[in-house]
Motif scaffolding. Structure first.
Motif, PDB file in Angstrom:
ATOM      1  N   PHE A  26       0.932  -1.313  -0.032  1.00 36.01           N
ATOM      2  CA  PHE A  26       0.004  -0.115   0.104  1.00 36.01           C
ATOM      3  C   PHE A  26       0.985   1.141  -0.067  1.00 36.01           C
ATOM      4  O   PHE A  26       1.819   1.491   0.910  1.00 36.01           O
ATOM      5  N   VAL A  27       0.805   2.232  -1.048  1.00 36.89           N
ATOM      6  CA  VAL A  27       1.644   3.199  -1.168  1.00 36.89           C
ATOM      7  C   VAL A  27       1.130   4.518  -0.585  1.00 36.89           C
ATOM      8  O   VAL A  27      -0.289   4.664  -0.988  1.00 36.89           O
ATOM      9  N   ALA A  28       1.641   5.487   0.289  1.00 30.10           N
ATOM     10  CA  ALA A  28       1.067   6.663   0.471  1.00 30.10           C
ATOM     11  C   ALA A  28       0.660   7.597  -0.577  1.00 30.10           C
ATOM     12  O   ALA A  28       1.286   7.406  -1.708  1.00 30.10           O
ATOM     13  N   ALA A  29      -0.334   8.344  -0.421  1.00 29.50           N
ATOM     14  CA  ALA A  29      -0.799   9.110  -1.582  1.00 29.50           C
ATOM     15  C   ALA A  29       0.361   9.829  -2.202  1.00 29.50           C
ATOM     16  O   ALA A  29       0.923  10.864  -1.434  1.00 29.50           O
ATOM     17  N   PRO A  30       0.611  10.113  -3.442  1.00 26.89           N
ATOM     18  CA  PRO A  30       1.505  10.750  -4.208  1.00 26.89           C
ATOM     19  C   PRO A  30       1.048  11.982  -4.542  1.00 26.89           C
ATOM     20  O   PRO A  30      -0.173  12.302  -4.482  1.00 26.89           O
ATOM     21  N   PRO A  31       1.823  13.118  -5.155  1.00 23.87           N
ATOM     22  CA  PRO A  31       1.007  14.333  -5.737  1.00 23.87           C
ATOM     23  C   PRO A  31       0.233  13.886  -6.814  1.00 23.87           C
ATOM     24  O   PRO A  31       0.227  12.755  -7.464  1.00 23.87           O
ATOM     25  N   ALA A  32      -0.939  14.516  -6.994  1.00 26.53           N
ATOM     26  CA  ALA A  32      -1.752  14.434  -8.232  1.00 26.53           C
ATOM     27  C   ALA A  32      -1.282  14.125  -9.338  1.00 26.53           C
ATOM     28  O   ALA A  32      -1.842  13.238 -10.306  1.00 26.53           O
ATOM     29  N   SER A  33       0.003  14.561  -9.687  1.00 22.96           N
ATOM     30  CA  SER A  33       0.676  14.462 -11.210  1.00 22.96           C
ATOM     31  C   SER A  33       1.351  13.235 -11.126  1.00 22.96           C
ATOM     32  O   SER A  33       1.971  13.226 -12.389  1.00 22.96           O
ATOM     33  N   ALA A  34       1.478  12.323  -9.988  1.00 25.28           N
ATOM     34  CA  ALA A  34       2.354  11.220 -10.226  1.00 25.28           C
ATOM     35  C   ALA A  34       1.829  10.252 -11.386  1.00 25.28           C
ATOM     36  O   ALA A  34       0.494  10.000 -11.457  1.00 25.28           O
ATOM     37  N   ASP A  35       2.829   9.613 -12.057  1.00 24.86           N
ATOM     38  CA  ASP A  35       2.350   9.054 -13.437  1.00 24.86           C
ATOM     39  C   ASP A  35       2.112   7.470 -13.022  1.00 24.86           C
ATOM     40  O   ASP A  35       1.736   6.688 -13.733  1.00 24.86           O
ATOM     41  N   GLY A  36       2.904   6.967 -11.831  1.00 30.86           N
ATOM     42  CA  GLY A  36       2.711   5.423 -11.709  1.00 30.86           C
ATOM     43  C   GLY A  36       3.762   4.581 -12.388  1.00 30.86           C
ATOM     44  O   GLY A  36       4.980   4.990 -12.524  1.00 30.86           O
ATOM     45  N   LEU A  37       3.302   3.392 -12.887  1.00 28.67           N
ATOM     46  CA  LEU A  37       4.137   2.654 -13.702  1.00 28.67           C
ATOM     47  C   LEU A  37       4.853   3.489 -14.968  1.00 28.67           C
ATOM     48  O   LEU A  37       3.821   4.139 -15.716  1.00 28.67           O
ATOM     49  N   SER A  38       5.919   3.285 -15.225  1.00 23.27           N
ATOM     50  CA  SER A  38       6.655   4.144 -16.309  1.00 23.27           C
ATOM     51  C   SER A  38       6.256   3.579 -17.697  1.00 23.27           C
ATOM     52  O   SER A  38       6.125   4.171 -18.584  1.00 23.27           O
ATOM     53  N   ASN A  39       5.890   2.203 -17.880  1.00 23.10           N
ATOM     54  CA  ASN A  39       5.685   1.595 -19.316  1.00 23.10           C
ATOM     55  C   ASN A  39       4.836   0.533 -19.081  1.00 23.10           C
ATOM     56  O   ASN A  39       5.116  -0.757 -19.076  1.00 23.10           O
ATOM     57  N   PRO A  40       3.336   0.829 -18.573  1.00 22.82           N
ATOM     58  CA  PRO A  40       2.506  -0.282 -18.600  1.00 22.82           C
ATOM     59  C   PRO A  40       1.957  -0.930 -19.711  1.00 22.82           C
ATOM     60  O   PRO A  40       2.295  -0.311 -20.817  1.00 22.82           O
ATOM     61  N   SER A  41       1.389  -1.877 -19.578  1.00 21.32           N
ATOM     62  CA  SER A  41       0.973  -2.782 -21.149  1.00 21.32           C
ATOM     63  C   SER A  41      -0.168  -1.817 -21.672  1.00 21.32           C
ATOM     64  O   SER A  41      -0.440  -1.972 -22.579  1.00 21.32           O
ATOM     65  N   GLY A  42      -1.021  -1.491 -20.688  1.00 21.33           N
ATOM     66  CA  GLY A  42      -2.095  -0.689 -20.942  1.00 21.33           C
ATOM     67  C   GLY A  42      -2.870   0.023 -19.649  1.00 21.33           C
ATOM     68  O   GLY A  42      -2.477  -0.466 -18.614  1.00 21.33           O
ATOM     69  N   THR A  43      -3.840   1.060 -19.945  1.00 19.69           N
ATOM     70  CA  THR A  43      -4.545   1.738 -18.805  1.00 19.69           C
ATOM     71  C   THR A  43      -5.943   1.679 -19.121  1.00 19.69           C
ATOM     72  O   THR A  43      -6.492   1.433 -20.224  1.00 19.69           O
ATOM     73  N   LEU A  44      -6.477   2.012 -18.034  1.00 19.73           N
ATOM     74  CA  LEU A  44      -7.948   2.058 -18.025  1.00 19.73           C
ATOM     75  C   LEU A  44      -8.488   3.091 -17.042  1.00 19.73           C
ATOM     76  O   LEU A  44      -8.016   3.158 -15.815  1.00 19.73           O
ATOM     77  N   THR A  45      -9.372   3.995 -17.393  1.00 23.74           N
ATOM     78  CA  THR A  45     -10.079   5.102 -16.652  1.00 23.74           C
ATOM     79  C   THR A  45     -11.374   4.751 -16.307  1.00 23.74           C
ATOM     80  O   THR A  45     -12.252   4.481 -17.276  1.00 23.74           O
ATOM     81  N   VAL A  46     -11.965   4.510 -15.198  1.00 24.24           N
ATOM     82  CA  VAL A  46     -13.421   4.355 -14.737  1.00 24.24           C
ATOM     83  C   VAL A  46     -13.985   5.336 -13.988  1.00 24.24           C
ATOM     84  O   VAL A  46     -13.330   5.695 -12.957  1.00 24.24           O
ATOM     85  N   SER A  47     -14.949   6.027 -14.254  1.00 25.87           N
ATOM     86  CA  SER A  47     -15.404   7.080 -13.727  1.00 25.87           C
ATOM     87  C   SER A  47     -17.142   7.074 -13.503  1.00 25.87           C
ATOM     88  O   SER A  47     -17.775   6.459 -14.334  1.00 25.87           O
ATOM     89  N   CYS A  48     -17.241   7.474 -12.368  1.00 23.86           N
ATOM     90  CA  CYS A  48     -18.794   7.617 -11.661  1.00 23.86           C
ATOM     91  C   CYS A  48     -18.940   8.956 -11.251  1.00 23.86           C
ATOM     92  O   CYS A  48     -17.922   9.330 -10.442  1.00 23.86           O
ATOM     93  N   PRO A  49     -19.994   9.693 -11.225  1.00 27.87           N
ATOM     94  CA  PRO A  49     -20.082  11.071 -10.568  1.00 27.87           C
ATOM     95  C   PRO A  49     -19.992  11.029  -9.033  1.00 27.87           C
ATOM     96  O   PRO A  49     -20.338  10.070  -8.152  1.00 27.87           O
ATOM     97  N   GLY A  50     -18.505  11.494  -8.677  1.00 32.69           N
ATOM     98  CA  GLY A  50     -18.109  11.441  -7.415  1.00 32.69           C
ATOM     99  C   GLY A  50     -16.960  10.525  -7.199  1.00 32.69           C
ATOM    100  O   GLY A  50     -16.346  10.456  -6.089  1.00 32.69           O
ATOM    101  N   ALA A  51     -16.719   9.607  -8.088  1.00 37.76           N
ATOM    102  CA  ALA A  51     -15.570   8.678  -7.922  1.00 37.76           C
ATOM    103  C   ALA A  51     -14.844   8.483  -9.221  1.00 37.76           C
ATOM    104  O   ALA A  51     -15.537   8.134 -10.337  1.00 37.76           O
TER     105      ALA A  51
END
Length: 305
Positions: A26-51
């Motif tokens: 479990f990783v402490a919350a980084p700055p909002a700009s943190a990119d995470g994995l430098s070379n992922p195979s793929g990414t996915l964004t999932v959004s719902c109002p409020g989350a």
């Protein structure tokens, strides 16, 4: 004969990809700009109002994945706590839940409007799944007790690594021009292997059959949808990516060969007449003829409410 109009080629220097992490952390919350994995195979964004959730996946094989997740409270649903769930599925939809900190099959963000948390699990290998066909990511803008106002689910697929495994299962088969099994040419090996992956919209081999037709399909199907292709640089190659070559045969086409990237400067393909299907070195002869590389990806919406 050499063509005068060769298209730009990508370089062949390969940058090693490393994620230094424990199997579950479990990783402490980084700055909002943190990119995470430098070379992922793929990414996915999932959004719902409020989350909102942002998921990065690095497919380590047909049945192993590194997952980096981030969940945000976007504050449009007051006094509700965003909830994140992730499940791995095989092609028959047998599921294995992702276990978050606290040994829960869900994560609740309780810190309030405008906050977020991130986490990382390396080399996750659900023991009851032979292949991880896809991950299903679910976001909801409140807990069951709060009365969830909405939820959203999306899938991200592991087609490249499963297709690569299907191709490697054919190692030792004979080369056969026009072959699609039990013997193969280069494009027949690729298309047959992909068409054996569950939950993949099959390639129509009446319209996509040669290496050049696969290349043309890839470069014209780059918008995220149920099935699409992402062009990748040589520095970002991952096992299973498709590499397209020119001037490897005198057949009047621009793209004359397709191979799987096998890592360690190695290709896997149906090479040529007299050479069994298998691995061979990515020599300078091959690298000088490389035109482009693509990764076949997939995402889909599942449900919302």
């Amino acid at each position: 004969m050499q063509r005068k109009h060769l298209r730009p080629r990508i370089t062949t220097s390969i940058v090693a990809f490393l994620v230094a992490a424990s199997s579950a952390v479990f990783v402490a919350a980084p700055p909002a700009s943190a990119d995470g994995l430098s070379n992922p195979s793929g990414t996915l964004t999932v959004s719902c109002p409020g989350a909102d959730a942002f998921i990065q996946v690095d497919w380590k094989g047909a049945n192993m994945v590194t997952v980096r997740w981030r969940v945000d409270d976007t504050g449009t649903a007051a006094n509700f706590s965003p909830v994140l769930r992730i499940q791995a599925h095989d092609s028959d939809h047998t599921a294995a839940p992702f276990v978050f900190p606290g040994d829960n099959a869900y994560y609740i963000l309780k810190s309030g409007n405008g906050t977020h948390e991130v986490g990382l699990k390396s080399d996750w290998n659900p023991s009851n799944l032979a292949d991880i066909n896809h991950l299903t990511v679910r976001v909801q803008n409140g807990t069951t007790e709060q009365g969830t106002a909405c939820f959203k689910e999306r899938n991200i697929f592991n087609w490249t690594r499963i297709a690569y495994r299907k191709a490697v299962d054919k190692q030792g088969a004979d080369y056969l021009l026009g072959g699609t099994g039990p013997d193969y040419d280069c494009s027949g090996l690729v298309l047959t292997s992909y068409n054996q992956v569950g939950n993949l919209p099959d390639f129509d081999m009446n319209s996509v059959r040669t290496a050049e037709q696969i290349y043309n399909w890839a470069r014209t199907h780059t918008s995220p949808a149920k099935k699409y292709a992402k062009q990748v640089s040589a520095a970002d190659l991952k096992i299973g990516d498709l590499l397209f070559y020119t001037n490897t045969a005198d057949n009047g086409r621009f793209i004359t060969h397709v191979a799987f990237w096998a890592g360690d400067n190695t290709l896997y393909d149906a090479h040529s007449p007299g050479v069994p299907v298998g691995f061979h070195a990515n020599t300078s002869w091959w690298s000088s003829r490389l035109v482009a590389a693509y990764r076949i990806l997939g995402v889909s919406d599942v449900a919302s409410g």
